[in-house]
Design an enzyme around this catalytic site. Structure first.
Site, PDB file in Angstrom:
ATOM      1  N   ASP A  47      37.208  42.444  43.114  1.00 61.77           N
ATOM      2  CA  ASP A  47      38.629  42.093  43.166  1.00 61.77           C
ATOM      3  C   ASP A  47      38.957  41.571  44.556  1.00 61.77           C
ATOM      4  O   ASP A  47      38.081  41.458  45.413  1.00 61.77           O
ATOM      5  CB  ASP A  47      39.507  43.309  42.816  1.00 61.77           C
ATOM      6  CG  ASP A  47      40.758  42.907  42.047  1.00 61.77           C
ATOM      7  OD1 ASP A  47      41.425  41.935  42.451  1.00 61.77           O
ATOM      8  OD2 ASP A  47      41.091  43.583  41.035  1.00 61.77           O
ATOM      9  N   GLY A  52      36.289  38.995  46.228  1.00 61.73           N
ATOM     10  CA  GLY A  52      36.183  37.616  45.800  1.00 61.73           C
ATOM     11  C   GLY A  52      37.296  37.201  44.864  1.00 61.73           C
ATOM     12  O   GLY A  52      38.212  37.980  44.555  1.00 61.73           O
ATOM     13  N   HIS A  58      44.651  37.915  29.230  1.00 58.92           N
ATOM     14  CA  HIS A  58      46.005  37.673  28.730  1.00 58.92           C
ATOM     15  C   HIS A  58      46.947  37.142  29.823  1.00 58.92           C
ATOM     16  O   HIS A  58      48.033  36.652  29.515  1.00 58.92           O
ATOM     17  CB  HIS A  58      46.581  38.925  28.072  1.00 58.92           C
ATOM     18  CG  HIS A  58      47.028  39.998  29.011  1.00 58.92           C
ATOM     19  ND1 HIS A  58      47.899  40.989  28.618  1.00 58.92           N
ATOM     20  CD2 HIS A  58      46.723  40.265  30.311  1.00 58.92           C
ATOM     21  CE1 HIS A  58      48.124  41.810  29.639  1.00 58.92           C
ATOM     22  NE2 HIS A  58      47.424  41.389  30.660  1.00 58.92           N
TER      23      HIS A  58
END
Length: 355
Positions: free
Chosen positions: A221, A246, A265
């Site tokens: 993350d 990253g 989503h």
């Protein structure tokens, strides 16, 4: 609201009472009742903000006592609690004292799987204000967020530390109640590396590693998100995890299983295809991609995915997807839909393998 008064707008004219307009009166009453539903969400948010449930955990209290404890106005707090009682979250007794019901327990901040942070996130102005401009999404396409806040959703987060904290804490609160169930609902390989892409604070990866002692894991993350990770709090997974910073639009770490929970989503099909294409190229031989997201069912029955879909529409570029949508999306990414595994949560496990 949502009173059990027997209104049935689809009944034949008159319902036997000889009045041909009665069906429309009933429909009118139902629709007026429904549109007032936003006030319940506002009341629930306000209750979470002032922390009234934490004080009710000590036992029933009068509005005056609760107002003194929360620093609120007693009369207005009573009016708010009276509305929450109509949905069974609190209950008022004959002496005018309110008690927290079983249904309302997760409104407390000091219980396992507290929903308080999730309530504050889902009713935050970043969702609330665009929802009020939903018509714009219908007439102009796209989300309403950019026009209100002057930039896309995640760009705003990068510039506003308060909003980012609300979002990540709220997502963790939603996820905590799901993670153990999701980790148990899939037969992970006995060995290898699981990469949790955009995995936030690492709650899902932690549960996967707990249940599969021969697996190692990578939490991937942005740096400011990884700063709040919880992997180091569990001695039983020590030495089996690492952090990698990253941007999943640029690349993802290699692994045997790539997890994407509540990621696809958020983004449109082209953006998702970019991320999933990176996953395809980074998979070890025999690897698989697991998308953990809601799958919109057919038919008219209520399902949380149908409400979440409008949340995505007003504030982000993404959407909730059907099984057919996932199959088409994966085909664009060099992957093939292998199977969909329902879980007891609103999420399913969408398993994909290289095409």
């Amino acid at each position: 609201m949502h009173q059990n008064d027997g209104r049935q707008p689809g009944n034949a004219p008159g319902n036997g009472d000889g009045d041909p307009d009665e069906r429309y009166r009933r429909s009118n009453a139902l629709l007026v009742d429904e549109v007032l539903g936003f006030l319940f969400a506002a009341a629930l948010r306000a209750a979470a903000e002032v922390g009234v449930a934490d004080h009710l955990a000590k036992g029933p209290g009068t509005p005056a006592d609760l107002a003194a404890a929360t620093g609120t106005d007693a009369r207005n707090l009573y009016r708010l609690l009276r509305l929450l009682a109509t949905r069974g979250l609190v209950a008022e007794d004959e002496s005018g004292r309110f008690a927290l019901t079983e249904a309302g327990q997760a409104l407390r901040s000091d219980v396992p799987y507290s929903a308080r942070a999730a309530i504050l996130m889902l009713s935050d102005r970043t969702f609330w204000l665009p929802a009020g401009e939903l018509t714009r999404c219908l007439t102009e396409g796209g989300s309403a967020f950019d026009e209100i806040f002057g930039m896309p959703f995640f760009d705003h987060f990068a510039r506003d530390a308060r909003t980012a904290a609300v979002f990540h804490d709220g997502m963790a609160a939603m996820s905590d109640a799901e993670n153990a169930i999701l980790a148990a609902g899939y037969d992970f390989p006995s060995t290898g590396t699981v990469v949790d892409i955009g995995g936030g604070h690492g709650g899902l990866l932690l549960e996967v590693l707990r249940r599969n002692p021969a697996l190692s894991g990578v939490l991937y993350d942005r740096p400011h998100v990884l700063a709040g990770h919880r992997l180091g709090t569990a001695p039983e997974v020590e030495g089996r995890w690492s952090l990698t910073e990253g941007d999943f639009f640029e690349a993802v770490p290699p692994g045997d299983v790539h997890l994407l929970k509540r990621i696809t989503h958020d983004w449109d099909d082209d953006q998702c295809a970019t991320v999933l294409g990176h996953c395809r190229r980074a998979l070890h031989p025999g690897g698989r991609v697991l998308i953990l997201d809601a799958v919109v069912p057919r038919g008219n029955a209520p399902h949380q995915s149908k409400a979440l879909d409008l949340l995505m529409m007003v504030s982000l570029t993404g959407r909730e997807r059907t099984e057919e949508d996932f199959a088409e999306l994966l085909a664009k990414s060099g992957l093939r839909l292998s199977r969909i595994i329902p879980t007891p949560t609103v999420l399913s496990v969408v398993e994909a393998v290289p095409a």
